[in-house]
Enzyme design. Sequence first.
Site, PDB file in Angstrom:
ATOM      1  N   HIS A 189       0.820  -1.217   0.000  1.00  0.00           N
ATOM      2  CA  HIS A 189       0.000   0.000   0.000  1.00  0.00           C
ATOM      3  C   HIS A 189       0.850   1.261   0.000  1.00  0.00           C
ATOM      4  O   HIS A 189       0.420   2.293  -0.503  1.00  0.00           O
ATOM      5  CB  HIS A 189      -1.011  -0.034   1.147  1.00  0.00           C
ATOM      6  N   GLU A 432     -10.957 -11.096  -5.062  1.00  0.00           N
ATOM      7  CA  GLU A 432      -9.521 -11.036  -4.794  1.00  0.00           C
ATOM      8  C   GLU A 432      -9.013 -12.283  -4.074  1.00  0.00           C
ATOM      9  O   GLU A 432      -7.846 -12.366  -3.723  1.00  0.00           O
ATOM     10  CB  GLU A 432      -9.150  -9.759  -4.032  1.00  0.00           C
ATOM     11  N   ASP A 456      -4.300  -8.554  -4.505  1.00  0.00           N
ATOM     12  CA  ASP A 456      -4.400  -9.657  -3.547  1.00  0.00           C
ATOM     13  C   ASP A 456      -4.559 -10.992  -4.260  1.00  0.00           C
ATOM     14  O   ASP A 456      -4.014 -12.001  -3.822  1.00  0.00           O
ATOM     15  CB  ASP A 456      -5.574  -9.427  -2.589  1.00  0.00           C
ATOM     16  N   CYS A 503      -9.637  -3.587 -10.716  1.00  0.00           N
ATOM     17  CA  CYS A 503      -9.130  -2.422  -9.973  1.00  0.00           C
ATOM     18  C   CYS A 503      -7.761  -2.670  -9.345  1.00  0.00           C
ATOM     19  O   CYS A 503      -7.262  -1.826  -8.607  1.00  0.00           O
ATOM     20  CB  CYS A 503     -10.126  -1.966  -8.914  1.00  0.00           C
TER      21      CYS A 503
END
Length: 601
Positions: A189, A432, A456, A503
């Site tokens: 992240h 995911e 993920d 995404c």
Amino acid sequence: MVRGIGASSGIAMGKAFVIPTWEWDFPDKLIDVTDLAYEFERLYDGIRSSKDEIRQIKEEFVNVLGEEQTQIFDAHLAILEDPVFMNEVQGIMQRQYKAAEVAVKETIEKFVNMFDLLDDGYMKERALDIKDVGNRLLKHLLGALEETLPPKDEPYVLVAKELIPSQMVHLDVNQTLGLVTMMGGKTSHVAIMARAMGVPYVVGLEEHLATPIQTGDFLIIDGDEGIVYINPSETVVKHYLKLKESWRQEQDQLMQLADLPSQTMDGLSYNLAANISSIKELEQAIVKGASGVGLFRTEFLYMNRATFPGEEEQYEVYKEAAEKLAGKPLVIRTLDVGGDKHLDYLELPEEENPSLGYRAIRIMLDRTDLFKTQLRAIVRSSSYGCIKIMYPMISSLEELRRANEVLQEVKEELRQEGASFKDDIPVGIMIELPAAVMISDLLAQEVDFFSIGTNDLVQYVLAVDRMNEHVAHLYDPYHPSILRMLKMTVDNARKQGIQVSVCGEIAGDVRALPLWIALGITDLSMSVASILRVKSRLIQSLSTDASNMWKQLSACTSSVRVLEVLEHYAQNEAVSPERLRDVNESGGANLDVPRSTSSCM
Ligand code: PEP
Ligand code: MG
């Protein structure tokens, strides 16, 4: 020159500021009894300087962080005045004739171990405070010259062993030229945030670094190639100054595409939406012509604070985002903490495998108080735009149904309170987890849309930690297994006529564009920095070859081969006027694709 992994593109040049790790290594020095008084004097001097420094830091940060967030510094001052801590240090010096720094180091270790053994999150936090304060004291005792704060007026390249998302929230984009960390991965992240901020970033330098980077070293960071130069020669500097200038020109040219329709040359429209985590990023997304927000990572509203954001506070943010988008879709993902995203005030058990642990929807289904607060804020803001709700980390129908039950309860409560909201807010899930892909036929019957989270998905399918630089070379979004999972998800979505988008970070990788054409995916959501680059490639592409493309891609036995096929299509798309005329005469694109982010259903 040192090679790492490029995690955010662009070139940065400037002086390094190294966040000290304060891992001291010094001999276990004994002192003579006659030196004891002098040694105590040194200890007290060290304490005085540490306290002055802490007060100064508090003063500097109080305007940025607010009074509440800087209370931590009061706690640090209290430790330096704590008689139990100080008695322990003095006792070691007096009884064992150890030098002040040795006594301090042993005291830190003793208290940290003691607190760490307690199964209590609060005490563990205190252990960190003691370590922090003790290390500051050691720094003064050893006369180390490291600065503890970045210079206030000068821009710098931030160098650290590791960064966490909550630290990133405080970075001043105008001062932070670039980032370098020893640890971390491309889809962590922190990397995602660096891309969103447009800050070049290289990770995973540790193993390749012969001598550590020092504060003040002149660095060049090449975020595309994953290269860092430490005090480079003039020739290298000149070369990079040129590259930097052409990079800036490319950005200016891309800006001119912001208002053009996102369409292939043969007329297939795409929705290029943005992944955001704040209103600031949303504003950038709008400037770059995003078709909406395909992923609002709400966890960043919860970071760097002492308590959970309340319903009203969240409502204001979601409402503002919806209004700013003026009818364009806003997909709000419910809280996805755990893994590499940590909240200081949410006590979570220590875990061996945080990514496989207690995170996201798993927490929210236990903590329905938190879940309901967030859902109430989202539902209430639905009257102000085109809001959609998305649940992360769904692995089963039961989880989805339970989440929907809570949503229904929330709506019922709001109805009874007379609150106004849209009753038909679309609800979707992140795909995911491999489990979600494998039951996507069932899930598709109970949701309005899918959004495929490849970040993920890749980590779980390939068993490669997305944060771990040692296995970064195995983290491979183009692995044939991922292509098959994408295909399965798209087919199942299509059978139910629901919308499907991507995404994960691969959505912003221009190399993947022919893959979306082949799969018939026309909804992508990506980091703001990628939107115009993808658009620039898209408007030079043709979509007519989709089924043939998929036939070739699905026959690939390795990701190397997949990338070759994608590259082949990308080259063929440098379309000649004759080819374009043929395409137009044959009627152009005719894909039957359900759209997601463009419409509010
Ligand atoms: C993903 O997993 O692909 C995703 C988009 O979510 P995040 O990166 O926030 O985990
Ligand atoms: Mg995810």
